[in-house]
Design an enzyme around this catalytic site. Structure first.
Site, PDB file in Angstrom:
ATOM      1  N   ASP A 161       0.330   2.728  -3.102  1.00  0.00           N
ATOM      2  CA  ASP A 161      -0.525   1.845  -3.894  1.00  0.00           C
ATOM      3  C   ASP A 161      -1.680   1.355  -3.021  1.00  0.00           C
ATOM      4  O   ASP A 161      -1.490   1.045  -1.845  1.00  0.00           O
ATOM      5  CB  ASP A 161       0.301   0.657  -4.403  1.00  0.00           C
ATOM      6  CG  ASP A 161      -0.479  -0.243  -5.335  1.00  0.00           C
ATOM      7  OD1 ASP A 161      -0.444   0.010  -6.548  1.00  0.00           O
ATOM      8  OD2 ASP A 161      -1.114  -1.200  -4.849  1.00  0.00           O
ATOM      9  N   ASN A 169     -12.528  -3.112  -8.188  1.00  0.00           N
ATOM     10  CA  ASN A 169     -13.037  -2.934  -9.551  1.00  0.00           C
ATOM     11  C   ASN A 169     -13.811  -4.165 -10.020  1.00  0.00           C
ATOM     12  O   ASN A 169     -14.881  -4.050 -10.638  1.00  0.00           O
ATOM     13  CB  ASN A 169     -11.883  -2.661 -10.513  1.00  0.00           C
ATOM     14  CG  ASN A 169     -11.398  -1.226 -10.444  1.00  0.00           C
ATOM     15  OD1 ASN A 169     -12.150  -0.309 -10.120  1.00  0.00           O
ATOM     16  ND2 ASN A 169     -10.128  -1.020 -10.748  1.00  0.00           N
ATOM     17  N   HIS A 174     -15.863  -0.541 -12.148  1.00  0.00           N
ATOM     18  CA  HIS A 174     -14.852   0.502 -12.279  1.00  0.00           C
ATOM     19  C   HIS A 174     -15.362   1.872 -11.820  1.00  0.00           C
ATOM     20  O   HIS A 174     -14.572   2.698 -11.358  1.00  0.00           O
ATOM     21  CB  HIS A 174     -14.354   0.579 -13.727  1.00  0.00           C
ATOM     22  CG  HIS A 174     -13.494  -0.579 -14.116  1.00  0.00           C
ATOM     23  ND1 HIS A 174     -12.149  -0.627 -13.858  1.00  0.00           N
ATOM     24  CD2 HIS A 174     -13.801  -1.762 -14.715  1.00  0.00           C
ATOM     25  CE1 HIS A 174     -11.641  -1.768 -14.292  1.00  0.00           C
ATOM     26  NE2 HIS A 174     -12.630  -2.474 -14.823  1.00  0.00           N
ATOM     27  N   ASP A 178     -13.464   4.264  -9.288  1.00  0.00           N
ATOM     28  CA  ASP A 178     -13.201   5.685  -9.535  1.00  0.00           C
ATOM     29  C   ASP A 178     -13.664   6.534  -8.352  1.00  0.00           C
ATOM     30  O   ASP A 178     -13.002   7.522  -7.988  1.00  0.00           O
ATOM     31  CB  ASP A 178     -13.908   6.151 -10.807  1.00  0.00           C
ATOM     32  CG  ASP A 178     -13.243   5.625 -12.069  1.00  0.00           C
ATOM     33  OD1 ASP A 178     -12.128   5.073 -11.964  1.00  0.00           O
ATOM     34  OD2 ASP A 178     -13.838   5.770 -13.158  1.00  0.00           O
ATOM     35  N   ASP A 204      -4.177   3.169  -9.452  1.00  0.00           N
ATOM     36  CA  ASP A 204      -4.177   3.384  -8.012  1.00  0.00           C
ATOM     37  C   ASP A 204      -2.789   3.710  -7.486  1.00  0.00           C
ATOM     38  O   ASP A 204      -2.487   3.481  -6.313  1.00  0.00           O
ATOM     39  CB  ASP A 204      -4.733   2.160  -7.285  1.00  0.00           C
ATOM     40  CG  ASP A 204      -3.918   0.895  -7.548  1.00  0.00           C
ATOM     41  OD1 ASP A 204      -3.329   0.805  -8.647  1.00  0.00           O
ATOM     42  OD2 ASP A 204      -3.866   0.016  -6.671  1.00  0.00           O
TER      43      ASP A 204
END
Length: 283
Positions: A161, A169, A174, A178, A204
């Site tokens: 993670d 984000n 976002h 990405d 993630d």
């Protein structure tokens, strides 16, 4: 008479409410090479579901019980080890209490190789990173466990993670998040120990499978090292860290759902520490 007519033109399987295969018609056996005793309902993967196989079938049968039947794609690995994609109709037989007592599966069509390749790309790859996804994990994990059994080795299931990914984000947007995920996926692909053993579950969250000897310190350090350099994005360089939890097959469990749960709980312990951290599950 109806069953005989179906047998001559369709591929059929019958199972009881526990998923035990009771009968496979000749067409099925000719294509897949299995006898009824060699298969279980859980060997058929439900294409449209990301759930573990048992949960996916429970959901499918519940829906079929209410609607009378279920239509969709199932995936089965033939004895030749080739995965075949099947258009299927699942019809549950129920008692007055609506309890499923038997299951008939009618396979209407087997997709062509070109269609299978297309479906495989769509269904088994993450849209953003093109890494194998959750569905791909459940399709292939049995083969990894079987290999570990054959070689009498252990397999580490790593739950990975990104730390503070929500902050990335929220701060940069976002699209920048990405970019980081795609960059991380590319670094995973370039890591030689991966060998198609990294799966992008969602957001993630990644799952990595590693051969486990006495420990996997070196492999863990190699995984953590992919984040030593910041990721270049349109909003500038961004430094990230990984929290990693691990469980070990068969030491901790032989059930994949439990292994994932144990690795996940270990990851949350690792997340409580600063920087890139790793925790091995302990009972």
């Amino acid at each position: 008479m109806i069953k005989e007519r179906l047998n001559s033109s369709f591929i059929l399987a019958m199972a009881d409410s526990e998923g035990t295969i009771l009968e496979l018609n000749e067409n099925f056996q000719n294509i897949f090479g299995y006898e009824p005793s060699e298969l279980h309902l859980s060997d058929f993967q439900v294409l449209e579901s990301d759930l573990p196989t048992k949960a996916a079938w429970n959901e499918l049968l519940d829906r079929a019980s209410h609607e009378g039947e279920w239509n969709g794609l199932l995936i089965l690995q033939a004895k030749s080890e080739e995965f075949l994609w099947l258009q299927a109709t699942v019809i549950p037989f129920t008692e007055a209490s609506d309890t499923v007592t038997g299951i008939l599966i009618i396979f209407n069509d087997i997709t062509s190789r070109d269609e299978r390749d297309t479906w495989r790309q769509i269904a088994c790859r993450h849209d953003l990173t093109n890494l194998p996804n959750r569905r791909s994990f459940y399709l292939t994990i049995a083969s990894y466990l079987q290999k570990a059994d054959q070689l009498k080795t252990k397999l580490a299931i790593l739950y990975v993670d990104l730390d503070q990914f929500k902050h990335i984000n929220d701060t940069y947007g976002h699209m920048t998040g990405d970019e980081v995920l795609k960059g991380l996926a590319q670094r995973f692909k370039e890591l030689s120990i991966m060998q198609d053993r990294v799966f992008h579950f969602s957001g993630d969250e990644f799952i990595i499978l590693l051969d486990y000897l006495d420990d996997c310190t070196d492999q863990i350090e190699a995984v953590q090292a992919v984040c030593e350099e910041p990721f270049q994005t349109k909003k500038g360089n961004i430094q990230v860290h990984l929290s990693i939890g691990a469980s070990v097959y068969p030491a901790h469990s032989s059930d994949i759902s439990m292994l994932l749960e144990y690795a996940d709980s270990a990851m949350f312990l690792a997340k409580q520490q600063s920087g890139s951290s790793f925790k091995l599950y302990t009972s």
